[in-house]
Design a protein around this motif. Sequence first.
Motif, PDB file in Angstrom:
ATOM      1  N   CYS A 555       0.847  -1.189   0.000  1.00 46.86           N
ATOM      2  CA  CYS A 555       0.000   0.000   0.000  1.00 46.86           C
ATOM      3  C   CYS A 555       0.889   1.249   0.000  1.00 46.86           C
ATOM      4  CB  CYS A 555      -0.909   0.003   1.228  1.00 46.86           C
ATOM      5  SG  CYS A 555      -1.841   1.547   1.437  1.00 46.86           S
ATOM      6  N   THR A 556       0.704   2.121  -0.985  1.00 47.13           N
ATOM      7  CA  THR A 556       1.527   3.324  -1.117  1.00 47.13           C
ATOM      8  C   THR A 556       1.325   4.272   0.057  1.00 47.13           C
ATOM      9  OG1 THR A 556       1.422   3.132  -3.532  1.00 47.13           O
ATOM     10  CG2 THR A 556       2.062   5.280  -2.622  1.00 47.13           C
ATOM     11  N   HIS A 557       0.084   4.423   0.521  1.00 48.39           N
ATOM     12  CA  HIS A 557      -0.213   5.355   1.613  1.00 48.39           C
ATOM     13  C   HIS A 557       0.387   4.852   2.926  1.00 48.39           C
ATOM     14  CE1 HIS A 557      -2.745   7.414   4.680  1.00 48.39           C
ATOM     15  NE2 HIS A 557      -2.624   8.429   3.818  1.00 48.39           N
ATOM     16  N   CYS A 558       0.273   3.571   3.184  1.00 51.78           N
ATOM     17  CA  CYS A 558       0.852   3.010   4.413  1.00 51.78           C
ATOM     18  C   CYS A 558       2.377   3.165   4.418  1.00 51.78           C
ATOM     19  CB  CYS A 558       0.480   1.536   4.554  1.00 51.78           C
ATOM     20  SG  CYS A 558      -1.270   1.255   4.924  1.00 51.78           S
ATOM     21  N   ARG A 559       3.001   2.961   3.271  1.00 53.85           N
ATOM     22  CA  ARG A 559       4.455   3.061   3.208  1.00 53.85           C
ATOM     23  C   ARG A 559       4.928   4.499   3.362  1.00 53.85           C
ATOM     24  NH1 ARG A 559       7.285   4.056  -1.230  1.00 53.85           N
ATOM     25  NH2 ARG A 559       5.540   3.442  -2.558  1.00 53.85           N
ATOM     26  N   MET A 560       4.225   5.447   2.745  1.00 54.01           N
ATOM     27  CA  MET A 560       4.679   6.830   2.753  1.00 54.01           C
ATOM     28  C   MET A 560       4.251   7.589   4.016  1.00 54.01           C
ATOM     29  SD  MET A 560       4.039   7.888  -1.255  1.00 54.01           S
ATOM     30  CE  MET A 560       4.627   9.552  -0.963  1.00 54.01           C
ATOM     31  N   ARG A 561       3.066   7.289   4.549  1.00 54.91           N
ATOM     32  CA  ARG A 561       2.539   8.071   5.669  1.00 54.91           C
ATOM     33  C   ARG A 561       2.701   7.372   7.013  1.00 54.91           C
ATOM     34  NH1 ARG A 561       3.124  11.090   2.312  1.00 54.91           N
ATOM     35  NH2 ARG A 561       1.621  12.447   1.237  1.00 54.91           N
ATOM     36  N   ARG A 562       2.679   6.041   7.022  1.00 54.99           N
ATOM     37  CA  ARG A 562       2.734   5.305   8.279  1.00 54.99           C
ATOM     38  C   ARG A 562       4.047   4.544   8.458  1.00 54.99           C
ATOM     39  NH1 ARG A 562      -2.197   1.503   8.239  1.00 54.99           N
ATOM     40  NH2 ARG A 562      -1.593   1.236  10.417  1.00 54.99           N
ATOM     41  N   PHE A 578      -1.576   1.200  -5.617  1.00 58.95           N
ATOM     42  CA  PHE A 578      -2.171   0.218  -4.698  1.00 58.95           C
ATOM     43  C   PHE A 578      -2.445   0.889  -3.357  1.00 58.95           C
ATOM     44  CE2 PHE A 578      -0.706  -2.696  -7.858  1.00 58.95           C
ATOM     45  CZ  PHE A 578      -1.498  -3.825  -7.719  1.00 58.95           C
ATOM     46  N   LEU A 579      -3.670   0.688  -2.853  1.00 56.94           N
ATOM     47  CA  LEU A 579      -4.119   1.326  -1.613  1.00 56.94           C
ATOM     48  C   LEU A 579      -5.005   0.370  -0.829  1.00 56.94           C
ATOM     49  CD1 LEU A 579      -5.069   4.740  -3.253  1.00 56.94           C
ATOM     50  CD2 LEU A 579      -3.107   4.369  -1.742  1.00 56.94           C
ATOM     51  N   ARG A 585      -9.282   0.789   8.005  1.00 56.94           N
ATOM     52  CA  ARG A 585      -8.133   1.465   7.409  1.00 56.94           C
ATOM     53  C   ARG A 585      -8.443   1.749   5.937  1.00 56.94           C
ATOM     54  NH1 ARG A 585      -4.940  -2.172   8.202  1.00 56.94           N
ATOM     55  NH2 ARG A 585      -4.593  -2.993   6.092  1.00 56.94           N
ATOM     56  N   ASN A 586      -9.028   2.914   5.667  1.00 58.93           N
ATOM     57  CA  ASN A 586      -9.432   3.282   4.306  1.00 58.93           C
ATOM     58  C   ASN A 586      -8.368   4.192   3.688  1.00 58.93           C
ATOM     59  OD1 ASN A 586     -10.702   3.973   1.931  1.00 58.93           O
ATOM     60  ND2 ASN A 586     -12.713   4.227   2.886  1.00 58.93           N
ATOM     61  N   CYS A 587      -7.244   3.608   3.296  1.00 58.34           N
ATOM     62  CA  CYS A 587      -6.166   4.376   2.671  1.00 58.34           C
ATOM     63  C   CYS A 587      -6.604   4.938   1.318  1.00 58.34           C
ATOM     64  CB  CYS A 587      -4.927   3.506   2.483  1.00 58.34           C
ATOM     65  SG  CYS A 587      -4.172   2.987   4.044  1.00 58.34           S
ATOM     66  N   PHE A 588      -7.549   4.267   0.665  1.00 57.04           N
ATOM     67  CA  PHE A 588      -8.045   4.743  -0.623  1.00 57.04           C
ATOM     68  C   PHE A 588      -8.623   6.153  -0.484  1.00 57.04           C
ATOM     69  CE2 PHE A 588     -11.074   5.181  -4.064  1.00 57.04           C
ATOM     70  CZ  PHE A 588     -10.426   4.609  -5.135  1.00 57.04           C
TER      71      PHE A 588
END
Length: 596
Positions: A555-562, A578-579, A585-588
Motif C-alpha cells: 500500500c503506497t499510503h501506508c508506506r509513505m505516511r505510516r 495500490f491502496l 483502514r481506508n487508505c483509498f
Amino acid sequence: MCRNHETSWQSRFSTADTLQQIPESRAVKSEEDCSSSDESSEDSDEEWLHFEQRLDPKEDWDEKFETLVSPVRKKARCQLILQQPSWRTETSVDTTPPTLRFLPAREPGVQLCPGERHTPLELFKLFITEDAVKTLCRNTNKQAAKTKARGAKYKWTDVGVDEFYKHIGLTFYMAMIKLDHISDYWRKNSIFSILFPPQVMSRDRYRSISWNIHMSDPDEDRLNDAKKGTPEHDKLFRIKPLMHTVQDACKSFFHPRRNLAVDERMVPCRVHTSMTQYMKAKPTKWGFKLFVLADSSNGYTVDFSVYTGKNEFATGQGLSYDAVMSLIDRRYLGSGYHVYMDNFYTSPKLFKDLLASRFGACGTYREARKECPSSTINALTKNSPRGSIRWIRDGPLLFVKWMDTREVSVCSTIHSAFTGDVVQRRVKSEQGVWTTESFPCPSPVMQYNKHMGGVDLSDQLIQYYTTQHKSLKWYRKLFLHFLDIAATNAYILHKELLKQDSMTHKAFMEELAAQLCVVTQKSPVKKSGGVHMPVPGADMVTDKSLKASIGRRTCTHCRMRRGKTIKTPWKCEKCDVFLCLQPDRNCFKDWHHEQD
C-alpha cells in the motif's frame, strides 16, 4: 571532431567577419591517442595503427626505416637528398593551377519544389520513410515474438506504423527534455512529474518497443551470424536496411555545393564489439567510428560509412585512401568539387587520383607520408619568424609550410602558394603590451580553415538535441544516430527552403516531436481521464487457493505516511496506485483526499 592539439573543435566555425582571426592551431591536425576494443586479435595491429597512432601502414613511412636499410641503399638515399629541391618563399611566384570546371550532376541545393511549404514531419519522413517504418515494424514484431518465446515476462502486441512514429516522437521529446532515466518521464504524484509522455503511450509499452527494435529480419540474422569468422559474414547486417534508406535519402533531396569536407565522427557506445573503438583523446571515448562527407556551407550530411574494423582494403591503398574514395561518387556528385580533409587522409596518391577524376583536394599532411617532400634546403626552422612561408610545387601538387605559433603543413591541388592574404594575431611585446599585428598567410591554409568545418558543424547540430541514451544493444545506438542524421538534415532542408522565415533549430525539433506524436504544441496537457475507483490489482483466477494472495502489492499510503509495509489486493483504476481498502483502514479515501 576534436583534435589533440586544437584549442576547440568549435573553432572551425568561422564567419567572414572573423576569418582574419583564425585560431593559431586550427590548421594543425595532430595524431590522436586511440585504441581498438576488437573482440578478436586478427585486426589488433591494424587497429592500433589506425586509431591510437592515426597512422596508415599503406601510406606512412616506417619509423624503423633507417635501421633496416642496407648501407648501399643509405648511400643512394644520401645522393637523393643532395638532389632535393629547395623550399621557395612567399616572394617567389607560383604558377596558378588550372581551374577545375564545376559540373555538378544536379543544380546544387534542395531537390524539392522551392515554392512548396513542408512541415517538419514531412521533411523528416523523406529520410525515415513509411516504407522503412513498415519494415522496422515487421522485424520488431518478429523479434518480440522470439523474445516472448524465450520466456520474456512483459506484455506485447504488434506495433504498427502510427505507433512506431509516436515512439520516435517520444524519443525526440526526451532529447529536448533530458532526464536521467527513461522511467522518470512517467513518474506520478510528484512535483517532478511530466504529464505528456503518459498521454502518448505507457511506460512499459515504450520500453518494450525500445527493447525489441530491429532493423533487419531476425531469421536472416541467424543465418548471417552462422558465418562469423568467414569472409561472407556481414558485420553491418543488422543496420543495413535503415542505413541504406537514410544514405539514399541524404543523396536524393539535397545536392551539395562546391566545397566538401571529409572527417570522422564518433557514435557513443560502450558495448564491446569488433567494431567499437576506444579513443583516448576524444570527448566520446568509446563508440563507433563513422567516415562522413558533409557540405561545408551548412553541415548537411551528404554521405557516411561505418568503420567495421577490417584490415583488408578494397583498393589495396589503405584505410585513409579507401575512406575518401568510397564517399566521393562522381556519378552522383558530378565533377569540379573541392574536397577538404585532415592529415590522416591526405596523401599524394589520393590527391592525384582525385584530380584525375576532376576533384580538387586540400588538406594538412604529414612529412613522413610517401612522396611528400622531405627537403631541408631553405626549410622552416623552430626559430623562423611568425608568418614565414615555404612552398614546393611538384606538378599538380603544392606543398606549403607556414609558421604560426608552430609549423603548419598543407597540401593542395587547387590553390596557389601565396596571393597576399593576411591574418590578424595578438602579439605580446617585450614591454608586456598586447597588440594586433597582421601576418601573411598561404592561400591553402586560409581556405582549409574556411571550409574544413563541414563535418564539425554537422556534429554540432546533431549534439544539440541528440536522441542517444543508454542501451545494451549496439545496433540500437546506430538506429538512434540515424534518427539524429534524419532530423538534422531535415532541419537544414527547412532552412534552405525558407531562408527568410525559418524557425530556430529548437523550435523545429519541438514541432517535429509534436507532429510525430499527433498533437499540437498548444494542446492542453491534462491528467488522464477516468474515475477514482478501486479495482483488483490482478485478473481473477479460478484457483481458490490463490484468491487471497495473487496480485497483492504494498500500500503506497501506508508506506509513505505510516512507514509500514502492508500488502493489499486493491488499487485505484485511474492513478494505478495500490491502496488499502479496509473497514478500519481506508487508505483509498485518505490518499485521494491528500491529492486533492
